[in-house]
Design an enzyme around this catalytic site. Sequence first.
Site, PDB file in Angstrom:
ATOM      1  N   TYR A  10      -1.844  -1.648  -6.637  1.00  0.00           N
ATOM      2  CA  TYR A  10      -2.028  -2.626  -5.162  1.00  0.00           C
ATOM      3  C   TYR A  10      -0.800  -3.431  -5.319  1.00  0.00           C
ATOM      4  CZ  TYR A  10      -6.893  -2.137  -6.718  1.00  0.00           C
ATOM      5  OH  TYR A  10      -7.914  -1.657  -7.162  1.00  0.00           O
ATOM      6  N   HIS A  11       0.611  -2.492  -5.197  1.00  0.00           N
ATOM      7  CA  HIS A  11       1.962  -3.188  -5.281  1.00  0.00           C
ATOM      8  C   HIS A  11       2.663  -2.323  -4.352  1.00  0.00           C
ATOM      9  CE1 HIS A  11       1.160  -4.200  -9.640  1.00  0.00           C
ATOM     10  NE2 HIS A  11       0.834  -5.244  -8.894  1.00  0.00           N
ATOM     11  N   PRO A  12       2.415  -2.178  -3.036  1.00  0.00           N
ATOM     12  CA  PRO A  12       3.185  -1.430  -2.128  1.00  0.00           C
ATOM     13  C   PRO A  12       4.373  -2.364  -1.594  1.00  0.00           C
ATOM     14  CG  PRO A  12       1.475  -2.358  -1.021  1.00  0.00           C
ATOM     15  CD  PRO A  12       1.052  -2.525  -2.560  1.00  0.00           C
TER      16      PRO A  12
END
Length: 541
Positions: free
Chosen positions: A469-471
């Site tokens: 969850y780190h775009p």
Amino acid sequence: MSSDTAYDYVVIGAGSAGCVLANRLSADPGARVLLLEAGPKDSYPWIHIPVGYFKTMHNPATDWCLKTEPDPGLNGRSLAWPRGKVLGGSSSINGLLYIRGQPQDYDQWRQLGCTGWSWEDVLPLFKRSEHQERGPDEFHGTGGPLSVSDMRVRRDICDAYIAAAEELGIPRNPDCNGAMQEGAGYFQLTARNGRRCSSAVAFLRPVLDRPNLTVMTGATVQRLVLTGKRVTGVEVWVDGAVKRIEVRREVVLSAGAIHSPHILELSGIGRGEVMQRVGIPVVHHLPGVGENLQDHLQARSMYRSSVPTLNDEVNNFFRKMLIGVEYILFRRGPMSMGASQAYIFARTSPAMDTPDVQFHIQPLSSDKPGEGLHRYSAFTASVCQLRPESRGRLEPRSSDPRQAPAIHPNYLATHTDQRTIVEGMKLARRLAATKALSPFIVEELDPGAKVKTDEELLVHARNTATTIYHPAGTCKMGVDAMAVVDPALRVHGIEGLRVADASIMPTLVSGNTNAPTIMIGEKASDLILAAARHASYAAAA
């Protein structure tokens, strides 16, 4: 289409950076500030309970519920990409983990031409935001809006992982945001008295009574309005109608790594050929918009446990009730936990100057958040590569703002990324074999004993690895031809428009992205206020 009163600043997106901007910009009583958020108010109770991310991720009431395109690097799998759609943005649905990354991350940004973004430059901004439970020191601050606190629960399995890391020569490190990142310890959380301290709670809620600040929820941006090459307004869909909002000074896009580039392209700012393909008139060709997409990919190792884990407590009605009572009375226990409890930052090779992988340790196991825990005793260690080389892209599917862009992550596209994920999984097995940890393990469930060679581990990663969850990176900051914003976060070739969120990262930071995104909001605020002061002096001269 109706027109509202003009604002000096319009901030698009009330997420990790947007709430900071709303706070800092509205501190000037002479400036009218509007904060736009597509989602609702953060009134859903599970938002504010740390373990509530199990209820908010994949929930359309609080999550955009995005999905990637089938990815060749993952053997054609499509992944769910949760992104917060609520006041606080992803800081209202994330795992609460407070990680800044490595000083070298920011020094590299400076080496890429981003003046003012070295570690020396950004450390004071991290400290300014922070109210550190342990007190102030060289690396931490107190008195800031963002509460950073120690984990309010400890687990034997997590302690065993920290001891296992020591057996392998990885030091104990109680503060991976301090003098060095490398080592093993317990995460700190963005939490206050056992409750989530989202960006909305920290930065927005204390200033909602300011008469010069307006917060508009349920407001989906259609496009930016340009007069020539200057942004003069914003069109939003709110209360069943399109409204045009006039802007006197600046618009700041803080809609995140997916929606900020999407809004630019819906407005005709971006890759000409991509916009033309879906019928969007080209206003300003800017080829870097939507490119440079980066994310942390995690490969999980799951073990059947010889001792009870959180799985057992949650799946037992009476013990589950006790968990609730403990939280209600003391704000402690499993309901006060973040997404992971312990970390290990390690190097997969002695040739590395700094850690290149991060472990998230959980005394539980599940298929994914929101689907409940397994009905047997088990625990999980996931590993991600901190600095992936692979680069993906976003593309608009149509000119309709309601249709999400196509997300192409392009995971595991380079040999380095493939080698690192395999070495990370092998390190997970070495940890499991230590004297400290092995007594807790009955069997390896995932990848499992049948997966042995490097080639088999890589295939397993392609078949099972998922986002953490780190775009980031899709409106990258820089001075090269593919940069979207300059070091002052101004969009190249467009006046009155900046971007301030994780999309501006030239390279992904070595860790979780919430704290760095809040820092970006602080930096953007300083840059905007400095520009306003300069303009005032020039006008008075």
